[in-house]
Design a protein around this motif. Structure first.
Motif, PDB file in Angstrom:
ATOM      1  N   ASP A  61       0.830  -1.211   0.000  1.00  0.00           N
ATOM      2  CA  ASP A  61       0.000   0.000   0.000  1.00  0.00           C
ATOM      3  C   ASP A  61       0.865   1.261   0.000  1.00  0.00           C
ATOM      4  OD1 ASP A  61      -1.990   1.858   0.252  1.00  0.00           O
ATOM      5  OD2 ASP A  61      -2.579   1.287   2.282  1.00  0.00           O
ATOM      6  N   SER A  62       0.747   2.070  -1.072  1.00  0.00           N
ATOM      7  CA  SER A  62       1.539   3.305  -1.161  1.00  0.00           C
ATOM      8  C   SER A  62       0.693   4.569  -1.026  1.00  0.00           C
ATOM      9  CB  SER A  62       2.300   3.333  -2.491  1.00  0.00           C
ATOM     10  OG  SER A  62       1.393   3.305  -3.585  1.00  0.00           O
ATOM     11  N   ALA A  63      -0.480   4.459  -0.427  1.00  0.00           N
ATOM     12  CA  ALA A  63      -1.359   5.627  -0.290  1.00  0.00           C
ATOM     13  C   ALA A  63      -0.673   6.752   0.486  1.00  0.00           C
ATOM     14  CB  ALA A  63      -2.661   5.224   0.397  1.00  0.00           C
ATOM     15  N   ALA A  64       0.147   6.420   1.479  1.00  0.00           N
ATOM     16  CA  ALA A  64       0.813   7.451   2.283  1.00  0.00           C
ATOM     17  C   ALA A  64       1.780   8.277   1.441  1.00  0.00           C
ATOM     18  CB  ALA A  64       1.546   6.806   3.461  1.00  0.00           C
ATOM     19  N   CYS A  90       7.681   1.476  -5.488  1.00  0.00           N
ATOM     20  CA  CYS A  90       6.722   2.492  -5.038  1.00  0.00           C
ATOM     21  C   CYS A  90       6.922   3.816  -5.766  1.00  0.00           C
ATOM     22  CB  CYS A  90       6.835   2.706  -3.528  1.00  0.00           C
ATOM     23  SG  CYS A  90       8.384   3.508  -3.027  1.00  0.00           S
ATOM     24  N   TRP A  91       7.946   3.894  -6.612  1.00  0.00           N
ATOM     25  CA  TRP A  91       8.296   5.171  -7.250  1.00  0.00           C
ATOM     26  C   TRP A  91       8.482   4.967  -8.746  1.00  0.00           C
ATOM     27  CZ3 TRP A  91       8.101   9.796  -5.039  1.00  0.00           C
ATOM     28  CH2 TRP A  91       8.622  10.899  -5.758  1.00  0.00           C
ATOM     29  N   GLY A  92       7.914   5.918  -9.533  1.00  0.00           N
ATOM     30  CA  GLY A  92       8.038   5.833 -10.972  1.00  0.00           C
ATOM     31  C   GLY A  92       7.803   7.179 -11.633  1.00  0.00           C
ATOM     32  N   GLU A  93       7.447   7.154 -12.899  1.00  0.00           N
ATOM     33  CA  GLU A  93       7.366   8.350 -13.733  1.00  0.00           C
ATOM     34  C   GLU A  93       6.448   9.425 -13.160  1.00  0.00           C
ATOM     35  OE1 GLU A  93       5.776   9.607 -18.210  1.00  0.00           O
ATOM     36  OE2 GLU A  93       5.821   7.488 -17.610  1.00  0.00           O
ATOM     37  N   PHE A  94       5.195   9.097 -12.885  1.00  0.00           N
ATOM     38  CA  PHE A  94       4.230  10.140 -12.542  1.00  0.00           C
ATOM     39  C   PHE A  94       4.437  10.693 -11.137  1.00  0.00           C
ATOM     40  CE2 PHE A  94       2.355   8.401 -16.298  1.00  0.00           C
ATOM     41  CZ  PHE A  94       1.846   9.529 -16.933  1.00  0.00           C
ATOM     42  N   ARG A  95       4.981   9.896 -10.246  1.00  0.00           N
ATOM     43  CA  ARG A  95       5.331  10.448  -8.935  1.00  0.00           C
ATOM     44  C   ARG A  95       6.529  11.385  -9.055  1.00  0.00           C
ATOM     45  NH1 ARG A  95       3.408   5.220  -5.395  1.00  0.00           N
ATOM     46  NH2 ARG A  95       1.348   6.104  -4.985  1.00  0.00           N
ATOM     47  N   ALA A  96       7.409  11.085  -9.980  1.00  0.00           N
ATOM     48  CA  ALA A  96       8.532  12.000 -10.211  1.00  0.00           C
ATOM     49  C   ALA A  96       8.046  13.328 -10.782  1.00  0.00           C
ATOM     50  CB  ALA A  96       9.548  11.360 -11.157  1.00  0.00           C
ATOM     51  N   ALA A 110      14.081   2.793   0.377  1.00  0.00           N
ATOM     52  CA  ALA A 110      14.488   1.477   0.868  1.00  0.00           C
ATOM     53  C   ALA A 110      13.566   0.451   0.237  1.00  0.00           C
ATOM     54  CB  ALA A 110      14.429   1.419   2.382  1.00  0.00           C
ATOM     55  N   GLY A 111      13.701   0.301  -1.084  1.00  0.00           N
ATOM     56  CA  GLY A 111      12.841  -0.547  -1.890  1.00  0.00           C
ATOM     57  C   GLY A 111      13.216  -0.324  -3.344  1.00  0.00           C
ATOM     58  N   CYS A 112      12.258  -0.544  -4.234  1.00  0.00           N
ATOM     59  CA  CYS A 112      12.551  -0.496  -5.672  1.00  0.00           C
ATOM     60  C   CYS A 112      11.855   0.666  -6.367  1.00  0.00           C
ATOM     61  CB  CYS A 112      12.117  -1.809  -6.324  1.00  0.00           C
ATOM     62  SG  CYS A 112      13.076  -3.236  -5.790  1.00  0.00           S
ATOM     63  N   ALA A 133       9.504  -4.215 -11.972  1.00  0.00           N
ATOM     64  CA  ALA A 133       8.287  -3.939 -12.728  1.00  0.00           C
ATOM     65  C   ALA A 133       7.033  -4.230 -11.903  1.00  0.00           C
ATOM     66  CB  ALA A 133       8.261  -4.778 -14.008  1.00  0.00           C
ATOM     67  N   LEU A 134       7.191  -4.841 -10.746  1.00  0.00           N
ATOM     68  CA  LEU A 134       6.072  -5.106  -9.835  1.00  0.00           C
ATOM     69  C   LEU A 134       5.875  -3.883  -8.945  1.00  0.00           C
ATOM     70  CD1 LEU A 134       4.105  -7.362  -8.866  1.00  0.00           C
ATOM     71  CD2 LEU A 134       5.822  -7.926  -7.134  1.00  0.00           C
ATOM     72  N   THR A 135       4.657  -3.360  -8.901  1.00  0.00           N
ATOM     73  CA  THR A 135       4.440  -2.085  -8.213  1.00  0.00           C
ATOM     74  C   THR A 135       3.507  -2.207  -7.011  1.00  0.00           C
ATOM     75  OG1 THR A 135       2.521  -1.452  -9.562  1.00  0.00           O
ATOM     76  CG2 THR A 135       4.705  -0.909 -10.434  1.00  0.00           C
ATOM     77  N   THR A 136       3.520  -1.141  -6.209  1.00  0.00           N
ATOM     78  CA  THR A 136       2.591  -1.020  -5.089  1.00  0.00           C
ATOM     79  C   THR A 136       1.201  -0.608  -5.599  1.00  0.00           C
ATOM     80  OG1 THR A 136       3.310   1.262  -4.764  1.00  0.00           O
ATOM     81  CG2 THR A 136       4.400  -0.420  -3.438  1.00  0.00           C
ATOM     82  N   ARG A 137       0.234  -0.552  -4.663  1.00  0.00           N
ATOM     83  CA  ARG A 137      -1.124  -0.111  -4.970  1.00  0.00           C
ATOM     84  C   ARG A 137      -1.520   0.966  -3.966  1.00  0.00           C
ATOM     85  NH1 ARG A 137       0.516  -3.742  -7.843  1.00  0.00           N
ATOM     86  NH2 ARG A 137      -0.579  -5.624  -8.511  1.00  0.00           N
ATOM     87  N   SER A 138      -2.488   1.789  -4.334  1.00  0.00           N
ATOM     88  CA  SER A 138      -3.024   2.774  -3.394  1.00  0.00           C
ATOM     89  C   SER A 138      -4.290   2.194  -2.773  1.00  0.00           C
ATOM     90  CB  SER A 138      -3.339   4.087  -4.119  1.00  0.00           C
ATOM     91  OG  SER A 138      -3.713   5.084  -3.195  1.00  0.00           O
TER      92      SER A 138
END
Length: 216
Positions: A61-64, A90-96, A110-112, A133-138
């Protein structure tokens, strides 16, 4: 349940200006404390400097993290504790994109991460444990923002000074930052005087030294 604490006081302009001139490898000559282990820069060269905005995620869960980006301020560095998850990004293009729009200076994870090619093109500084390529969810289950977390064996508090480049990453208590920074700057000045004295300054600048031509 999401726990969102108030934003910490930012690092002072005086300290940021001091640390603009300081390399993490110099800090590593002066202290072991605060060195973040196991995280690597996503690309090189890279320079990261700012105040820690901490995030703790419960694995999937990456809602925070979304909430952290909403309250982020210019000069923040997002420091993300994935609770030991080494598989999900937990981090990628749109969060950047969001981070750049808010004036965030980088992310320490401390992750991918994913979307690596775009992150490199954006030039957004990232330290991470790996790529996935495996991601978190909100999922809105739980998470924390601006609490004490652990990254690379270091306890990170909101508002801590984050300093990183291609040699590595340090987390520094703001109360100790000026004393340590002045000592590091003095060491770098001594090293530069030694380069000049020994005739190595051209090599340090990437210029080749030439032997003097023989007069015979």
């Amino acid at each position: 349940m999401l726990r969102i604490e108030p934003h910490a006081q930012p690092i002072s302009a005086e300290i940021l200006e001091l640390y603009c001139k300081i390399q993490p490898s110099t800090i590593g000559h002066l202290t072991d404390f605060g060195y973040v282990r196991g995280l690597r820069p996503l690309f090189q060269p890279l320079h990261l400097l700012g105040s820690a905005l901490t995030v703790r995620l419960p694995h999937t869960d990456s809602a925070a993290l979304r909430e952290a980006l909403e309250i982020a301020q210019p000069g923040d560095v997002l420091v993300i504790d994935m609770s030991g998850d080494e598989e999900r990004a937990c981090w990628g293009e749109f969060r950047a994109y969001k981070a750049l729009a808010k004036g965030v200076t980088g992310a320490v994870i401390a992750g991918c991460v994913s979307d690596v090619s775009i992150l490199r093109k954006l030039g957004f500084p990232v330290f991470s444990q790996g790529i996935s390529a495996l991601t978190t969810r909100s999922l809105e289950l739980e998470g924390e923002v601006n609490t004490c977390i652990s990254v690379g064996g270091v306890a990170v508090k909101p508002g801590d000074l984050i300093v990183g480049d291609e040699d590595g990453l340090f987390v520094i208590d703001p109360g100790q930052a000026k004393r340590l920074g002045l000592a590091a700057l003095e060491k770098q000045l001594r090293e530069q005087r030694s380069r000049i004295k020994l005739g190595y300054e051209k090599l340090a600048e990437g210029r080749q030294l030439h032997e003097p031509k023989s007069t015979e």
